[in-house]
Write a protein that holds these residues in place. Structure first.
Motif, mmCIF file in Angstrom:
data_model
loop_
_atom_site.group_PDB
_atom_site.id
_atom_site.type_symbol
_atom_site.label_atom_id
_atom_site.label_comp_id
_atom_site.label_asym_id
_atom_site.label_seq_id
_atom_site.Cartn_x
_atom_site.Cartn_y
_atom_site.Cartn_z
ATOM 1 N N MET A 127 -98.120 75.605 -30.615
ATOM 2 C CA MET A 127 -99.035 74.832 -29.795
ATOM 3 C C MET A 127 -98.770 73.342 -29.975
ATOM 4 S SD MET A 127 -103.203 74.936 -29.597
ATOM 5 C CE MET A 127 -103.528 74.107 -31.150
ATOM 6 N N ILE A 128 -98.933 72.600 -28.889
ATOM 7 C CA ILE A 128 -98.920 71.137 -28.913
ATOM 8 C C ILE A 128 -100.282 70.673 -28.419
ATOM 9 C CG2 ILE A 128 -97.880 69.039 -27.962
ATOM 10 C CD1 ILE A 128 -95.300 70.636 -27.550
ATOM 11 N N VAL A 129 -100.927 69.788 -29.167
ATOM 12 C CA VAL A 129 -102.213 69.227 -28.759
ATOM 13 C C VAL A 129 -101.954 67.961 -27.961
ATOM 14 C CG1 VAL A 129 -104.435 68.314 -29.530
ATOM 15 C CG2 VAL A 129 -103.333 70.164 -30.814
ATOM 16 N N VAL A 130 -102.574 67.871 -26.795
ATOM 17 C CA VAL A 130 -102.413 66.706 -25.928
ATOM 18 C C VAL A 130 -103.765 66.021 -25.754
ATOM 19 C CG1 VAL A 130 -101.715 65.878 -23.657
ATOM 20 C CG2 VAL A 130 -100.509 67.807 -24.703
ATOM 21 N N LEU A 131 -103.869 64.803 -26.253
ATOM 22 C CA LEU A 131 -105.074 63.989 -26.042
ATOM 23 C C LEU A 131 -104.897 63.233 -24.734
ATOM 24 C CD1 LEU A 131 -105.748 62.534 -29.615
ATOM 25 C CD2 LEU A 131 -106.594 64.646 -28.600
ATOM 26 N N ASN A 132 -105.679 63.615 -23.742
ATOM 27 C CA ASN A 132 -105.536 63.049 -22.405
ATOM 28 C C ASN A 132 -106.611 61.994 -22.134
ATOM 29 O OD1 ASN A 132 -104.475 62.733 -19.847
ATOM 30 N ND2 ASN A 132 -105.569 64.487 -18.977
ATOM 31 N N LYS A 133 -106.371 61.201 -21.112
ATOM 32 C CA LYS A 133 -107.309 60.172 -20.641
ATOM 33 C C LYS A 133 -107.452 59.010 -21.622
ATOM 34 C CE LYS A 133 -109.990 63.499 -17.904
ATOM 35 N NZ LYS A 133 -111.350 63.938 -17.485
ATOM 36 N N VAL A 134 -106.393 58.717 -22.359
ATOM 37 C CA VAL A 134 -106.479 57.605 -23.321
ATOM 38 C C VAL A 134 -106.667 56.271 -22.618
ATOM 39 C CG1 VAL A 134 -105.164 58.785 -25.106
ATOM 40 C CG2 VAL A 134 -103.960 57.404 -23.421
ATOM 41 N N ASP A 135 -106.321 56.208 -21.327
ATOM 42 C CA ASP A 135 -106.496 54.962 -20.577
ATOM 43 C C ASP A 135 -107.967 54.633 -20.346
ATOM 44 O OD1 ASP A 135 -106.342 57.339 -18.922
ATOM 45 O OD2 ASP A 135 -106.564 56.004 -17.191
ATOM 46 N N LEU A 136 -108.856 55.623 -20.548
ATOM 47 C CA LEU A 136 -110.281 55.388 -20.346
ATOM 48 C C LEU A 136 -110.962 54.773 -21.568
ATOM 49 C CD1 LEU A 136 -111.337 58.663 -18.454
ATOM 50 C CD2 LEU A 136 -110.566 56.473 -17.504
ATOM 51 N N ILE A 137 -110.234 54.689 -22.665
ATOM 52 C CA ILE A 137 -110.791 54.090 -23.878
ATOM 53 C C ILE A 137 -110.477 52.591 -23.877
ATOM 54 C CG2 ILE A 137 -110.839 54.145 -26.397
ATOM 55 C CD1 ILE A 137 -109.708 56.964 -26.268
ATOM 56 N N ALA A 139 -109.234 49.169 -24.829
ATOM 57 C CA ALA A 139 -107.998 48.892 -25.566
ATOM 58 C C ALA A 139 -108.246 48.557 -27.026
ATOM 59 C CB ALA A 139 -107.235 47.756 -24.885
ATOM 60 N N SER A 140 -109.305 47.795 -27.300
ATOM 61 C CA SER A 140 -109.576 47.373 -28.679
ATOM 62 C C SER A 140 -110.019 48.540 -29.562
ATOM 63 C CB SER A 140 -110.655 46.283 -28.692
ATOM 64 O OG SER A 140 -111.870 46.769 -28.138
ATOM 65 N N LYS A 141 -110.510 49.622 -28.952
ATOM 66 C CA LYS A 141 -111.010 50.772 -29.711
ATOM 67 C C LYS A 141 -110.061 51.970 -29.643
ATOM 68 C CE LYS A 141 -115.868 49.544 -28.822
ATOM 69 N NZ LYS A 141 -117.145 50.017 -28.242
ATOM 70 N N ARG A 142 -108.990 51.832 -28.881
ATOM 71 C CA ARG A 142 -108.136 52.977 -28.574
ATOM 72 C C ARG A 142 -107.503 53.584 -29.824
ATOM 73 N NH1 ARG A 142 -104.442 51.899 -23.578
ATOM 74 N NH2 ARG A 142 -106.566 51.692 -22.723
ATOM 75 N N GLU A 143 -106.885 52.772 -30.649
ATOM 76 C CA GLU A 143 -106.185 53.281 -31.823
ATOM 77 C C GLU A 143 -107.134 53.987 -32.784
ATOM 78 O OE1 GLU A 143 -103.356 51.661 -35.496
ATOM 79 O OE2 GLU A 143 -103.784 50.361 -33.786
ATOM 80 N N THR A 144 -108.306 53.391 -33.009
ATOM 81 C CA THR A 144 -109.301 53.981 -33.920
ATOM 82 C C THR A 144 -109.824 55.308 -33.384
ATOM 83 O OG1 THR A 144 -109.977 51.780 -34.654
ATOM 84 C CG2 THR A 144 -111.485 53.606 -35.105
#
Length: 539
Positions: A127-137, A139-144
């Motif tokens: 299995m590969i886990v895909v975290l989608n919709k990262v563009d909705l976070i 930018a300053s909080k995205r990495e965390t």
């Protein structure tokens, strides 16, 4: 030069609205007649309601070049995510080699996400886990946020076969927009996921032997050519001019031509996604189902199956209760009878099994092989399957808004019953027994070797049926039922070796009461539940 293609079926599973179809569209280089929510109801409702199929073609990873493969083809199986469509998800998962678990990074693991993990554990190994919709976070909080969600998912997977799976971040539909109209403001960057495919790729086991068996998910007419049945081959192989059967309709047709993602082919084998063209067949007669080698499959009215628990299911699994059973392309209600084998015996009509009122809380975990628990499934409607077919039993009538796992147990078909009268003609050979126990008290000691016992049987019992059965006295002696005594249900018990304590006989002859109140007699035996003669058996 002849191309040798490494072909893998990749299942795309996840909670509704996690972006599965958007991702399939962003990845695909070739679509099929059943892809990207082409079903009109999908567009009307805005959700995937059926399996979708498309293809991505990639260069062969470097480590496979010595094997002769020249390219890699991934068949993407887009499964619906709505809770009410779990039976469709199960159908899609059975044909996959590698699973993509799509998680909306803004929401994390949801109810159907967890069910998809369970289905994945049952049906595939990678299995590969895909975290989608990262563009909705923001930018300053995205990495965390990504780090937090990734850790939580990996923690969830620790106790599964998918421990340590890769976690990839994507924006499958950046800028939003309607995927059906293809009006994305910017193109999705899926390069990281394509690299993950290359790392996760493997040569799946494909076997041309065995009778041809294919799961059909789409059927349509091409004027001037014939009717095309598209699906995935589950077993064996098929060639042009072969005869194939549609068991549910009792129809046999000849294969006129075949294509694999718009390329003509002469032969297809297990694991291939293929379109098979036949003539003089109404496409409306088969929305989805199974086609096979003629005579391979029959309608089943019951089956004996191995049983493994889904540990996340919290409900009771009781004998005589009913479950939704998904098997091949059918999901029907079935009554279940559980029984267990001693010393992990494989199922055989020659072996004995103990009746279970309820499935134990833990019958192995999802990663262990083998089973010492089996079940008889009695279907309310006939299903089409064969031995070794995978099944999954669920409680699909559970409230879809409840935060619970509805998948209860699963396994493979061990034996099949293709006749309506199977209870009379076949189950009598199934040695499932219940243990029985009766107790009575010694009323009189006739002599060292014989006693009269009361309360072991009812007045109306035919004690001759129990003659010769062994009993145990609470004083340690073994006895044998010798026959009835009078008309009140009393019986004579013979003690072949006599009493070990002579005082019991002495007190009995003096009509003292020590033996009357303190010496009990126990009869233990077993009876096969499907034996019409109700014969009692002792070992």
């Amino acid at each position: 030069m002849f191309d040798k293609v490494l072909s893998l079926n990749v299942g795309i599973l996840g909670h509704i609205d996690s972006g599965k179809t958007s991702l399939a569209k962003a990845l695909s280089t070739i679509s099929s007649t059943a892809s990207f929510d082409k079903n009109p109801q999908s567009k009307q409702r805005g959700i995937t309601i059926d399996l979708g199929f498309s293809c991505v073609q990639l260069p062969i990873p470097e480590r496979f070049k010595d094997t002769g493969f020249t390219s890699m083809q991934l068949t993407l199986v887009d499964c619906p995510g709505h809770a009410s469509l779990i039976r469709t998800i199960i159908m899609g998962a059975e044909i996959i080699d590698l699973m993509l678990l799509i998680v909306d990074v803004t929401k994390g693991i949801q109810t159907q996400t967890a069910e998809c993990i369970v289905i994945g554990e049952i049906t595939c190994d990678k299995m590969i886990v895909v975290l989608n919709k990262v563009d909705l976070i923001e930018a300053s909080k995205r990495e965390t946020t990504i780090s937090k969600i990734s850790k939580r998912i990996l923690k969830t997977l620790e106790k599964t076969k998918f421990s340590g799976s890769s976690v990839i971040t994507v924006s499958a539909n950046p800028g939003g927009g309607d995927i059906h109209e293809n009006n994305n403001q910017e193109k999705a960057d899926v390069s990281q996921l394509l690299n993950a495919f290359a790392d996760a790729a493997f040569v799946p086991k494909r076997d041309k032997s065995g009778g041809f068996l294919m799961a059909v998910d789409h059927c349509f007419l091409i004027r001037g050519q014939g009717t095309v049945l598209t699906g995935t081959i589950l077993q064996g192989s098929v060639k042009i001019n072969d005869n194939i059967e549609i068991p549910s309709l009792n129809i046999i047709k000849k294969v006129k031509s075949m294509q694999m993602f718009k390329k003509p082919i002469d032969e297809a084998i297990q694991g291939d996604r293929v379109g098979v063209c036949v003539t003089q067949f109404d496409a409306k007669a088969l929305e989805r189902g199974i086609v096979s080698m003629p005579g391979l499959l029959k309608n089943l009215y019951a089956a004996i199956v191995s049983v493994k628990c889904v540990p996340y299911f919290k409900g009771a699994c009781k004998t005589k209760s009913k479950f939704h059973v998904s098997i091949m392309h059918d999901t029907v209600m079935a009554k279940v009878t559980f029984f267990s084998a001693i010393n992990k015996l494989e199922f055989s009509f020659d072996n004995e099994f103990q009746y279970l009122d309820e499935l134990p809380e833990k019958v192995e975990n999802l990663e262990e092989n083998g089973s010492d628990v089996y079940a008889l499934l009695e279907f309310e409607q006939p299903v089409i399957a064969n031995t070794n077919s995978l099944y999954i039993a669920s409680k699909l009538d559970t409230d879809i808004h409840a935060n619970v796992c509805r998948l209860a147990f699963f396994g493979n078909v061990c034996a099949i019953f293709g006749e309506k009268n199977y209870l009379e003609s076949n189950l009598q050979h199934l040695k499932v027994y219940k243990t029985k126990s009766r107790s009575g008290l010694i009323e009189r000691v006739n002599n060292e070797y014989e006693v009269i016992v009361k309360s072991l049987f009812k007045k109306e019992t035919n004690i001759d049926n129990f003659r010769g059965l062994k009993v145990t006295l609470s004083t340690g002696e073994n006895g044998v039922i010798d026959g009835s005594f009078g008309q009140s249900g009393k019986c004579k018990i013979r003690i072949p070796d006599g009493f070990s304590d002579p005082r019991i006989v002495q007190k009995g002859k003096k009509n003292e009461t020590l033996h009357q109140n303190n010496i009990s007699v126990t009869l233990n035996f077993k009876r096969y539940i499907y034996d019409k003669s109700k014969k009692m058996i002792q070992t």
